[in-house]
Design a protein around this motif. Structure first.
Motif, PDB file in Angstrom:
ATOM      1  N   ALA A  17      -5.120  -0.728  -7.387  1.00 53.00           N
ATOM      2  CA  ALA A  17      -4.922  -1.689  -6.078  1.00 53.00           C
ATOM      3  C   ALA A  17      -4.897  -3.064  -6.503  1.00 53.00           C
ATOM      4  CB  ALA A  17      -6.241  -1.269  -5.354  1.00 53.00           C
ATOM      5  N   LEU A  54      -4.092  -5.573  -3.944  1.00 57.12           N
ATOM      6  CA  LEU A  54      -4.412  -4.941  -2.666  1.00 57.12           C
ATOM      7  C   LEU A  54      -6.110  -4.986  -2.771  1.00 57.12           C
ATOM      8  CD1 LEU A  54      -2.125  -1.815  -2.527  1.00 57.12           C
ATOM      9  CD2 LEU A  54      -1.858  -3.904  -0.761  1.00 57.12           C
ATOM     10  N   GLY A  91      -6.237  -1.118   1.521  1.00 57.77           N
ATOM     11  CA  GLY A  91      -4.699  -1.637   1.352  1.00 57.77           C
ATOM     12  C   GLY A  91      -4.394  -3.207   1.884  1.00 57.77           C
ATOM     13  N   LEU A 109       0.582  -1.334  -0.003  1.00 51.35           N
ATOM     14  CA  LEU A 109      -0.020   0.116   0.002  1.00 51.35           C
ATOM     15  C   LEU A 109       0.898   1.201  -0.172  1.00 51.35           C
ATOM     16  CD1 LEU A 109      -2.908   1.326   0.158  1.00 51.35           C
ATOM     17  CD2 LEU A 109      -2.547   1.073   2.637  1.00 51.35           C
ATOM     18  N   TRP A 155       1.146   5.714   6.629  1.00 51.12           N
ATOM     19  CA  TRP A 155       1.091   4.076   6.482  1.00 51.12           C
ATOM     20  C   TRP A 155       1.211   3.329   7.829  1.00 51.12           C
ATOM     21  CZ3 TRP A 155       5.139   0.869   6.931  1.00 51.12           C
ATOM     22  CH2 TRP A 155       4.739  -0.525   6.541  1.00 51.12           C
ATOM     23  N   ARG A 173       1.160   3.980  -2.789  1.00 47.35           N
ATOM     24  CA  ARG A 173       0.854   5.570  -2.544  1.00 47.35           C
ATOM     25  C   ARG A 173       2.059   6.402  -2.998  1.00 47.35           C
ATOM     26  NH1 ARG A 173      -2.661   5.325   2.795  1.00 47.35           N
ATOM     27  NH2 ARG A 173      -4.526   4.642   1.897  1.00 47.35           N
ATOM     28  N   SER A 196     -11.727  -3.445  -4.866  1.00 48.48           N
ATOM     29  CA  SER A 196     -10.382  -3.163  -5.232  1.00 48.48           C
ATOM     30  C   SER A 196     -10.551  -2.432  -6.481  1.00 48.48           C
ATOM     31  CB  SER A 196      -9.772  -4.595  -5.351  1.00 48.48           C
ATOM     32  OG  SER A 196      -8.455  -4.396  -5.869  1.00 48.48           O
TER      33      SER A 196
END
Length: 167
Positions: free
Chosen positions: A120, A125, A143, A25, A78, A29, A116
């Motif tokens: 993703a 993810l 995520g 994740l 995160w 990002r 998702s």
């Protein structure tokens, strides 16, 4: 903080067992940050440098500075996300500056979704969205590994049905 393993649903004493989000994740990002701000820096610096002059191209350093700051902030954000399954509820904790902890009782859950998008899915993810009777409920865990998201959905649905049947 554990990552990538199935959480223990028990607790150690009074403390819940927290599970963090997978590193993929953070990678996704940060990739988005670099792509968008890199394109902005290029789109800003190149025309300014060609049309107005090389000194004006230095304005392209602003998105690059924002990228460096965003890189660090994404890492902190995160690390702040975690969740814990307890006997009667699910805890979701997030936030760096403003810490937020959401407690979702299993008996109040009405719908548990696994979503998702294309990006993703590329990073393997999936997110879990919890809907409760409260209109302002925004309980979500972004995520997760798809297998963990499905396991969590199935477990929360099972526990929610068991708790609501007992009302």
């Amino acid at each position: 903080m554990e990552t990538g393993s199935a959480p223990d649903t028990g607790t150690t004493g009074d403390e819940p067992v927290w599970t963090g989000l997978p590193p993929r994740l953070l990678s996704m990002r940060r990739l988005l940050l670099v792509v968008w701000l890199g394109l902005l820096a290029l789109g800003l610096g190149l025309p300014l440098g060609l049309v107005v002059g090389p000194a004006w191209a230095s304005f392209a350093l602003l998105p690059l500075a924002l990228m460096a700051w965003g890189w660090v902030m994404l890492g902190r954000n995160w690390r702040s996300w975690r969740y814990a399954e307890r006997a009667d509820d699910l805890l979701i904790s997030r936030g760096v500056l403003w810490r937020e902890e959401t407690v979702v009782p299993y008996g109040r859950m009405q719908l548990v979704e696994v979503t998702s998008g294309p990006l993703a899915r590329h990073f393997r993810l999936a997110g879990v969205q919890l809907h409760t009777a409260a209109a302002a409920s925004d309980a979500a865990i972004p995520g997760l590994d798809p297998a963990e998201a499905e396991r969590l959905r199935d477990r929360l649905t099972e526990l929610g049905e068991a708790r609501s049947a007992g009302l």
